[in-house]
Design a protein around this motif. Sequence first.
Motif, PDB file in Angstrom:
ATOM      1  N   ALA A  90      46.423  46.982  47.583  1.00  0.00           N
ATOM      2  CA  ALA A  90      45.437  47.952  47.125  1.00  0.00           C
ATOM      3  C   ALA A  90      45.942  49.386  47.246  1.00  0.00           C
ATOM      4  O   ALA A  90      45.641  50.239  46.406  1.00  0.00           O
ATOM      5  CB  ALA A  90      44.131  47.786  47.900  1.00  0.00           C
ATOM      6  N   TRP A 135      39.840  55.279  45.537  1.00  0.00           N
ATOM      7  CA  TRP A 135      39.757  54.589  44.251  1.00  0.00           C
ATOM      8  C   TRP A 135      38.467  55.034  43.586  1.00  0.00           C
ATOM      9  O   TRP A 135      37.579  55.580  44.256  1.00  0.00           O
ATOM     10  CB  TRP A 135      39.715  53.068  44.455  1.00  0.00           C
ATOM     11  N   TRP A 179      45.839  41.532  51.526  1.00  0.00           N
ATOM     12  CA  TRP A 179      44.398  41.273  51.369  1.00  0.00           C
ATOM     13  C   TRP A 179      44.213  39.781  51.094  1.00  0.00           C
ATOM     14  O   TRP A 179      43.923  39.364  49.979  1.00  0.00           O
ATOM     15  CB  TRP A 179      43.857  42.117  50.210  1.00  0.00           C
ATOM     16  N   HIS A 234      42.972  50.522  38.040  1.00  0.00           N
ATOM     17  CA  HIS A 234      43.552  50.086  39.307  1.00  0.00           C
ATOM     18  C   HIS A 234      44.064  48.656  39.124  1.00  0.00           C
ATOM     19  O   HIS A 234      43.290  47.739  38.837  1.00  0.00           O
ATOM     20  CB  HIS A 234      42.520  50.117  40.437  1.00  0.00           C
ATOM     21  N   GLY A 235      45.368  48.445  39.282  1.00  0.00           N
ATOM     22  CA  GLY A 235      45.931  47.118  39.180  1.00  0.00           C
ATOM     23  C   GLY A 235      46.161  46.659  37.752  1.00  0.00           C
ATOM     24  O   GLY A 235      46.159  47.442  36.811  1.00  0.00           O
ATOM     25  N   LEU A 240      44.944  42.475  41.800  1.00  0.00           N
ATOM     26  CA  LEU A 240      46.038  42.764  42.716  1.00  0.00           C
ATOM     27  C   LEU A 240      46.645  41.456  43.225  1.00  0.00           C
ATOM     28  O   LEU A 240      46.237  40.368  42.812  1.00  0.00           O
ATOM     29  CB  LEU A 240      45.510  43.587  43.901  1.00  0.00           C
ATOM     30  N   ASP A 258      41.014  37.367  42.570  1.00  0.00           N
ATOM     31  CA  ASP A 258      40.551  38.000  41.337  1.00  0.00           C
ATOM     32  C   ASP A 258      40.567  37.045  40.151  1.00  0.00           C
ATOM     33  O   ASP A 258      40.192  37.411  39.040  1.00  0.00           O
ATOM     34  CB  ASP A 258      41.361  39.263  41.018  1.00  0.00           C
ATOM     35  N   ASP A 265      46.880  38.338  45.216  1.00  0.00           N
ATOM     36  CA  ASP A 265      45.688  37.645  45.711  1.00  0.00           C
ATOM     37  C   ASP A 265      45.899  36.141  45.830  1.00  0.00           C
ATOM     38  O   ASP A 265      46.993  35.619  45.616  1.00  0.00           O
ATOM     39  CB  ASP A 265      44.518  37.940  44.771  1.00  0.00           C
ATOM     40  N   VAL A 285      39.299  45.034  40.054  1.00  0.00           N
ATOM     41  CA  VAL A 285      40.739  45.198  40.234  1.00  0.00           C
ATOM     42  C   VAL A 285      41.467  43.846  40.195  1.00  0.00           C
ATOM     43  O   VAL A 285      40.896  42.807  40.529  1.00  0.00           O
ATOM     44  CB  VAL A 285      41.015  45.905  41.584  1.00  0.00           C
ATOM     45  N   ARG A 318      46.006  53.156  44.221  1.00  0.00           N
ATOM     46  CA  ARG A 318      45.094  54.273  44.473  1.00  0.00           C
ATOM     47  C   ARG A 318      45.088  55.261  43.303  1.00  0.00           C
ATOM     48  O   ARG A 318      46.061  55.352  42.545  1.00  0.00           O
ATOM     49  CB  ARG A 318      45.511  54.999  45.754  1.00  0.00           C
ATOM     50  N   LEU A 362      36.563  47.571  45.753  1.00  0.00           N
ATOM     51  CA  LEU A 362      37.328  47.203  44.563  1.00  0.00           C
ATOM     52  C   LEU A 362      36.957  45.827  44.012  1.00  0.00           C
ATOM     53  O   LEU A 362      37.357  45.474  42.905  1.00  0.00           O
ATOM     54  CB  LEU A 362      38.824  47.206  44.880  1.00  0.00           C
ATOM     55  N   ARG A 392      38.342  49.529  50.748  1.00  0.00           N
ATOM     56  CA  ARG A 392      39.041  48.555  49.909  1.00  0.00           C
ATOM     57  C   ARG A 392      38.094  47.531  49.304  1.00  0.00           C
ATOM     58  O   ARG A 392      38.251  47.141  48.141  1.00  0.00           O
ATOM     59  CB  ARG A 392      40.127  47.868  50.724  1.00  0.00           C
TER      60      ARG A 392
END
Length: 253
Positions: free
Chosen positions: A223, A118, A151, A178-179, A133, A156, A135, A131, A227, A127, A124
């Motif tokens: 994650a 990334w 994760w 990313h995301g 994602l 986030d 979560d 990011v 990438r 990030l 990871r």
Amino acid sequence: GLVFVLLPSGTFWMGAQKGDSNGPNYDPEARSDEGPPHAVTLSAFFLSKYEMTQDQWLRFTGQNPSYYKPGSLAESLMHPVEQVSWPDCRDVMERLGLSLPSEAQWECGARGGTRSVWWTGNERDSLMGAVNLADRAARRAGATWPDLEDWPELDDGYAVHAPVNEYRANAIGLHNVHGNVWEWCLDGYDGNFYRHPSSRDPVSLPEGSSSRVTRGGCFDDAAAGARSADRGDNPPSSAFNRLGLRPSRGITP
């Protein structure tokens, strides 16, 4: 208004491989369609600093097709527009004198001069703060996506996509590469395209494929799905609540 970043003409390494930890663009999660890594030279171009917002799409088209609008897990029109098909994105961009980025342009911008997994690094945890994602925030909202288990410590702050300027930018000033939402690219998807690459301004012609390239991952992904080298593909008619766009603009000599 749309805000663009100028990417000067230059060469970068595109793609990824997992066979040689000392080789270019090493990525333990690399898939066969992401390799081999190869040098690509791009002419100068502009790439939007942010994913296109619901507010911008509404101003340009008079409609907001997004599933997650303000009042439906989105807090404002600063969230990315989604549920937009590839033909609709192409047509709106053409009306504005813009374009979808080529897959090579997108990856060059997302990497921001890096060769790591990334733009934040190879770990990871790098990030964090950059990011959106799958979560804890999504779990609190009742989501049951499989990638929530990837994760479990991540939070986030948003159950679905976030405002386009919410997280820190990469070294050239691009946010949410990313995301957040997947982003349409100009190219038709070709799983073997990197095996016969063009060394300058490559584009896999859309007319030769039944799918179009998507990049960047989204809010319900792990994650690994966000990438820098990860390649998605969808039929051009797809209009999902996790798929948007990042405008680009070429530079005429």
